[in-house]
Structure formats: C-alpha cells, structure tokens
Design an enzyme around this catalytic site. Sequence first.
Site: not given
Length: 309
Positions: A38-40
């Site tokens: 998951l992207d930040p």
Amino acid sequence: MVNGVLLLHKPVGMTSHDCVMKIRKLLKTKKVGHTGTLDPEVSGVLPICVGRATKIVEYLTEKSKTYDAEITLGFSTTTEDQTGETVETKPVNHDIDKADVEKVLNSLKGKQEQIPPMYSAVKVNGKKLYEYARAGIEVERPKRMITIEDIALTTEIKHHGETASFRFTVTCSKGTYVRTLAVMIGEKLGYPAHMSHLIRTASGDFSLDECFTFDELEAQAQSGTVEEHTVPIERALNHLPKWIISDTLAKKVENGALLETPEQFSEMTSGDRIAVFTESGTCLAIYFPHPAKKGLLKPAKVLMQKSEQ
C-alpha cells in the site's frame, strides 16, 4: 511465538515495509511479511504474516482487493494522486451527471490492460519506476492485465468551482493501480483527473472492521494477547480447496513426500493448489500437480513439520 495473520489497519504516512519493521520490533521476531504493498498515503487493510504464516504470503497476495476511492476531475498530476504536481487543467462543466459517471464505471468491468504510473515501485531493467521519475527520465512501462471485478459510484457528484469529485468502490485483481484507474475514468469523461483519496477496505476475505491499529496491537503485545487476535493459517487459506488426510499420510507430508492424487482432485491443472489438513484441523502443507509425474502431487509449501508440533 505468534503464527498467523495480523490484520493491520495501516495508517497514512507509513510504507508497507515500515509496518513490517515496526511489527518485527513489537513482536521481537524477524519472521514477518506483508501481503500486498500500500502506498504511504493510502490507509486500510494490510494483512501481515507472522511466524509460519510467512510461508503463505504469496497465496494471500493473489487475492482480490477492494478500495474506496475518491476521484477529482479538473486537473491531473505527475503522480496520478493528490501528492503530485499539477500537469494539466480543464474546468469541469456542471452538466456532468451520475448517469455519465455510472456508464463510464460500468465500461471498465472485466479484463483490461493497464500501464503502471511512473511514480510506482514496478521495476524496469532492475530499477524502480519512481527512481526514473525522480531523475526526470521517462521509460517505456510494461503493460499488465488486470481485472475489475466490480465498480460502483457511491456518492453524488460534488462541484467545487472548476473541479468536481465523487467516490466509488472497486474490487480488482492484484497489481491494479487505482490511481491509473482514476485517470482512465477522467479521460472517458473528457477531463484530466487524479485520485484524491484511497482506502483499502478489503483484502480477499479480510475486511477493515477486522483490522487493528498499531495502538491496539501494542496493547495486545503488552498484555500477551496478540495470538488471540491473529487469523489462523487455516482460515487464511480457506479460499483453497481442502483435502483432509489420515495420520499416516500426515507423517509423509511433514517430510515433504509426493502423494497420489485423490479422485476428487483428478481434474487439477498445473496452476491449481490444494491445502492439506490433518483430521484435527491443522493445515500441514500446500500441494500442486507434479509437473513431470502424472497422478502425483508435489508440496509447494510444507507449513508444519514434525519438529514444530
């Protein structure tokens, strides 16, 4: 020792790797792995495998994901989300309506090709795309096949001056970039667009309401109750066909032996996997058809060996 899947409600601002490192420190073990990046800036469901469960990471990564996303029409960005710099703008007409949006969303269902964004961790020639992007270099990106299983509008269209936004939910195959999907939706509606918010609400059978925050996990670690709140390996693999074997066969499985294919699995193909269980309900291994010996099954993963029981 914890052996199972922790369902983390990943917070905004941390990478998936950051989350793994924090849980390693929290549980004092190196045997920790996540099941889908998951992207930040994205929050939501992030299953974390601990102990023996690290052996099943690949089988959980394959599962479909569900997201609640917000798209903003009117301008596109370098990263295809709210963190990037503006690339193109176009004022949004107020006559765009739900019927237009729903027609576009329905057109996206099924299999299609998608090109990953330049700001992504996909590797080209051994280097991550975002590394090229930060250096101002654009490279040819490999197309990938994705599947949009379901997609639906969940809010009214809200107009904000020269922009407009709405939310939608999407269930898609692994490797789908919802950012890129937002850009595609904008293009089909005739506007530059970007994804302005995203939360993963489900990963396979795991939903957001089952997840724990880091604060909750830390409290569980202090009280020694983490194991009570983990998903057992057996439940995590409930999407695989199940074969219950005798105690005699179980001893062979613990040693990684080949097994004769039972009648109920005679139609298995090379890509199929089955979860092998003891009569008492413990998952011992994952097997697949032997590539060279017809009628035999070969272990893909042995999850429980005699020394671990």
